[in-house]
Motif scaffolding. Structure first.
Motif, mmCIF file in Angstrom:
data_model
loop_
_atom_site.group_PDB
_atom_site.id
_atom_site.type_symbol
_atom_site.label_atom_id
_atom_site.label_comp_id
_atom_site.label_asym_id
_atom_site.label_seq_id
_atom_site.Cartn_x
_atom_site.Cartn_y
_atom_site.Cartn_z
ATOM 1 N N THR A 126 6.939 15.143 4.411
ATOM 2 C CA THR A 126 8.359 15.414 4.162
ATOM 3 C C THR A 126 8.893 14.540 3.034
ATOM 4 N N LEU A 127 8.476 13.272 2.988
ATOM 5 C CA LEU A 127 8.898 12.393 1.896
ATOM 6 C C LEU A 127 8.495 12.973 0.545
ATOM 7 N N GLU A 128 7.265 13.396 0.442
ATOM 8 C CA GLU A 128 6.766 13.899 -0.838
ATOM 9 C C GLU A 128 7.414 15.228 -1.207
ATOM 10 N N GLU A 129 7.616 16.088 -0.243
ATOM 11 C CA GLU A 129 8.255 17.369 -0.532
ATOM 12 C C GLU A 129 9.717 17.194 -0.915
ATOM 13 N N GLY A 130 10.345 16.148 -0.420
ATOM 14 C CA GLY A 130 11.765 15.912 -0.715
ATOM 15 C C GLY A 130 12.005 15.080 -1.953
ATOM 16 N N GLY A 131 10.936 14.715 -2.676
ATOM 17 C CA GLY A 131 11.101 13.931 -3.890
ATOM 18 C C GLY A 131 11.490 12.488 -3.633
ATOM 19 N N LEU A 164 10.892 4.906 13.071
ATOM 20 C CA LEU A 164 10.076 6.003 12.568
ATOM 21 C C LEU A 164 10.507 6.523 11.204
ATOM 22 N N THR A 165 11.399 5.817 10.533
ATOM 23 C CA THR A 165 11.798 6.257 9.200
ATOM 24 C C THR A 165 12.254 5.063 8.369
ATOM 25 N N GLU A 166 12.122 5.183 7.061
ATOM 26 C CA GLU A 166 12.730 4.218 6.143
ATOM 27 C C GLU A 166 14.203 4.599 5.962
ATOM 28 N N HIS A 167 14.972 3.669 5.432
ATOM 29 C CA HIS A 167 16.414 3.884 5.362
ATOM 30 C C HIS A 167 16.956 3.150 4.147
ATOM 31 N N TYR A 168 16.599 3.621 2.944
ATOM 32 C CA TYR A 168 17.043 2.941 1.736
ATOM 33 C C TYR A 168 18.550 3.085 1.546
ATOM 34 N N SER A 169 19.048 4.315 1.588
ATOM 35 C CA SER A 169 20.475 4.550 1.366
ATOM 36 C C SER A 169 21.297 4.060 2.547
ATOM 37 N N MET A 170 22.474 3.515 2.252
ATOM 38 C CA MET A 170 23.357 3.116 3.346
ATOM 39 C C MET A 170 23.999 4.331 4.005
ATOM 40 N N LEU A 171 23.842 5.492 3.397
ATOM 41 C CA LEU A 171 24.515 6.689 3.909
ATOM 42 C C LEU A 171 23.619 7.582 4.760
ATOM 43 N N GLY A 172 22.317 7.292 4.818
ATOM 44 C CA GLY A 172 21.460 8.118 5.645
ATOM 45 C C GLY A 172 19.999 7.735 5.513
ATOM 46 N N PRO A 173 19.161 8.079 6.516
ATOM 47 C CA PRO A 173 17.738 7.733 6.484
ATOM 48 C C PRO A 173 16.972 8.624 5.506
ATOM 49 N N GLU A 174 15.754 8.206 5.188
ATOM 50 C CA GLU A 174 14.914 9.001 4.289
ATOM 51 C C GLU A 174 14.582 10.346 4.903
ATOM 52 N N VAL A 175 14.280 10.365 6.167
ATOM 53 C CA VAL A 175 14.029 11.607 6.898
ATOM 54 C C VAL A 175 14.942 11.605 8.115
ATOM 55 N N GLU A 176 15.765 12.627 8.243
ATOM 56 C CA GLU A 176 16.821 12.609 9.268
ATOM 57 C C GLU A 176 16.363 13.101 10.635
ATOM 58 N N ALA A 177 15.260 13.869 10.699
ATOM 59 C CA ALA A 177 14.814 14.403 11.980
ATOM 60 C C ALA A 177 13.296 14.481 12.005
ATOM 61 N N ASP A 178 12.718 14.398 13.192
ATOM 62 C CA ASP A 178 11.265 14.538 13.305
ATOM 63 C C ASP A 178 10.873 16.007 13.277
ATOM 64 N N ARG A 179 9.594 16.296 13.433
ATOM 65 C CA ARG A 179 9.127 17.683 13.295
ATOM 66 C C ARG A 179 9.644 18.591 14.406
ATOM 67 N N GLU A 180 10.132 17.992 15.482
ATOM 68 C CA GLU A 180 10.698 18.785 16.575
ATOM 69 C C GLU A 180 12.215 18.910 16.465
ATOM 70 N N THR A 204 0.842 -1.197 0.000
ATOM 71 C CA THR A 204 0.000 0.000 0.000
ATOM 72 C C THR A 204 0.875 1.243 0.000
ATOM 73 N N GLN A 205 0.511 2.216 -0.821
ATOM 74 C CA GLN A 205 1.206 3.506 -0.832
ATOM 75 C C GLN A 205 0.439 4.467 0.081
ATOM 76 N N VAL A 206 1.072 4.849 1.159
ATOM 77 C CA VAL A 206 0.435 5.730 2.149
ATOM 78 C C VAL A 206 0.838 7.157 1.833
ATOM 79 N N THR A 207 -0.086 7.964 1.350
ATOM 80 C CA THR A 207 0.210 9.339 0.956
ATOM 81 C C THR A 207 -0.088 10.314 2.081
ATOM 82 N N ALA A 208 0.475 11.498 1.950
ATOM 83 C CA ALA A 208 0.197 12.548 2.937
ATOM 84 C C ALA A 208 -1.283 12.900 2.945
#
Length: 532
Positions: free
Chosen positions: A352-357, A406-422, A313-317
């Motif tokens: 954030t995922l969608e805004e970051g492409g 709380l995040t996906e992590h496709y790249s071995m160099l960093g997570p999809e989203v590095e920080a939460d909203r805070e 399932t694709q979960v959209t904003a």
């Protein structure tokens, strides 16, 4: 030391008198074109290399050493410089890090430095009494990259990062002649007797004791030296070559359009490692590392009726904002999260995922669970990497990723989203790994999946500021026949997206190659260095 912005050095010519430098080290005469004052340059016997040297100007803003009778080397922004001269002569000085293209440059000394150079010949190993403590030992001095301005021709010829001075003992000439990955070692090796490609798709226990004996004999038979002595250093990055992605019947087997993609990729990858044992310096395997309660697993989300989402399932904003999907409060409790925080995070994360492409939030099957069989490397690949470790004395550098819930992590160099909203970190960019890879002359990348973890790893590497500033994209090689795209029949086919990404990488300067091609025939620095 003086440096002049308006003094041009053509081909690296400069005048040095006997006070400015010591005598030529006998082991460095090869590669130095010397000519008596007033005469013409003696052409280097390697015209192909000289053609690579562009006319340019290098400013040396800081040179913290004096020159004695013996060879002195400096690490200058990742480039080793060997200033040498003939008495009462003008010289062409070529700074060369072994296995890389040479580059020419000039050095200008002021009167005080000429005097110090003369005094230092009286005690070539001693420190100049008038020097500050950081100048006490010429061999220990390291200059930072920001003190060097490079012409484009030098920049494109540089290595990803030179090893610190002192890691490889011996003169440049000695290391060139006695570097381990030279001569017959760089010819493709035969496949070892234990290799059984028909078992690549199976899970089995690697017989470490037997492979130790086999690798030891293989090293002796083929005269393989320790990887630490490699004059040209190649890092092989294998992304997520785990059972969960590469073995048929596991949760996320990457079949590609052929249906057997990752299986065939694993076979070719093993054979690539075996045939190129003498050239591969170190292997860096990444490990997708998950737990059951993560944001991309079904258990964390519910719909309005309290049902979990279906797989893929694709979960959209928009879905989250409308209330179609929400956080499972019991799962939030299990993770020690406040339910309201978790709900707000889901909204922030998908937006954030969608805004970051990035890829949208996908509900994946439970996979790569820490401690499970799916988490382990493919048995045949584990065996090949162990064999390389023993044969070359080169332990693999394993890189776990993806354990933050709380995040996906496709790249071995960093997570999809590095920080939460805070602003609290969800994971950190693996900068130490980037810096480690930049110490190699070339980085070869393979693994699964081409459309996801491999693609984002390459993108993050090419986007790194150091890579871009130093134009190091050409040091990156992509094994196109050792990676496949995610294809879920009647659900998703990411093949075209992956191919488009690889085309962008090639346009940026990376090389697309095949594992079956001899390294000496590869384009760029690998073929150039190993084929010389």
């Amino acid at each position: 030391m003086k440096h002049s912005d308006d003094r041009g050095f053509v081909g690296g010519e400069l005048e040095l008198d006997r006070c400015e430098t010591g005598m030529v080290h006998p082991q460095l005469t090869n590669g130095i074109g010397a000519f008596a004052s007033g005469s013409q340059v003696v052409e280097d016997e390697r015209p192909a290399r000289r053609e690579k040297i562009e006319e340019g100007r290098i400013r040396l803003r800081r040179l913290a050493a004096a020159v004695g009778e013996e060879e002195v080397e400096w690490r200058l922004g990742g480039q080793e410089v060997s200033p040498v001269a003939l008495e009462d002569a003008r010289v062409l000085v070529v700074g060369e890090k072994l296995g890389r293209c040479g580059c020419a440059f000039g050095i200008e000394l002021d009167r005080q430095e000429r005097r110090l150079g003369s005094e230092r010949r009286e005690d070539p190993r001693g420190a100049d009494a008038a020097a500050s403590p950081d100048l006490a030992d010429a061999r220990a001095t390291t200059l930072a990259c920001e003190h060097l301005e490079e012409p484009a021709g030098v920049r494109t010829a540089r290595a990803l990062e030179a090893a610190p001075l002192g890691e490889c003992e011996g003169s440049l000439h000695e290391r060139w002649d006695h570097g381990c990955n030279t001569s017959s070692v760089l010819e493709p090796l035969p496949l070892p007797p234990h290799w059984a490609p028909e078992h690549v798709g199976e899970v089995w226990r690697v017989d470490y004791a037997s492979r130790f004996e086999d690798a030891t004999h293989w090293r002796e038979e083929h005269e393989l030296a320790g990887a630490a002595k490699d004059r040209f250093r190649i890092a092989l990055v294998v992304v997520d070559v785990q059972n969960t992605f590469c073995t048929p019947g596991f949760e996320l087997f990457v079949g590609g359009r052929s249906g057997a993609g990752a299986l065939d990729d694993s076979r070719r990858l093993c054979e690539f490692v075996y045939r190129n044992l003498g050239a591969i310096t170190q292997v860096f395997p990444t490990l997708d590392t998950h737990q059951a309660l993560q944001i991309f697993h079904r258990i964390l989300l519910l719909d309005e009726q309290g049902r979990h989402p279906a797989l893929f399932t694709q979960v959209t904003a928009a879905d989250v904002a409308s209330g179609r999907w929400r956080i499972n409060p019991a799962a939030a409790d299990g993770l020690g999260l406040d339910a309201n925080y978790a709900e707000e995070h889901l909204r922030y994360y998908t937006r954030t995922l969608e805004e970051g492409g990035k890829f949208g939030l996908t509900i994946w099957p439970f996979h790569a669970l820490r401690g499970g069989i799916g988490y382990a490397l493919v048995s045949a690949i584990e065996e090949a990497l162990f064999f390389h470790t023993i044969a070359r004395y080169a332990p693999a550098g394993y890189q776990p990723k993806g354990d933050n819930p709380l995040t996906e992590h496709y790249s071995m160099l960093g997570p999809e989203v590095e920080a939460d909203r805070e602003g609290e970190p969800l994971g950190r960019r693996n900068q130490p790994l980037i810096e480690e890879l930049l110490r190699y002359d070339a980085v070869v990348i393979a693994g699964q999946a081409k459309s996801h973890c491999v693609a984002w790893t390459i993108q993050d590497l090419l986007d790194d500021p150091t890579v871009q500033r130093r134009h190091l994209e050409e040091k990156v090689y992509l094994l196109e026949d050792c990676t496949s795209s995610v294809v879920v029949p009647e659900v998703a086919d990411h093949t075209d997206d992956a191919n488009a990404a690889f085309a962008r990488f090639a346009e940026a300067g990376a090389h697309i190659v095949r594992s079956t091609e001899p390294l000496v025939e590869w384009p760029g620095c690998i073929g150039e260095a190993l084929g010389r």
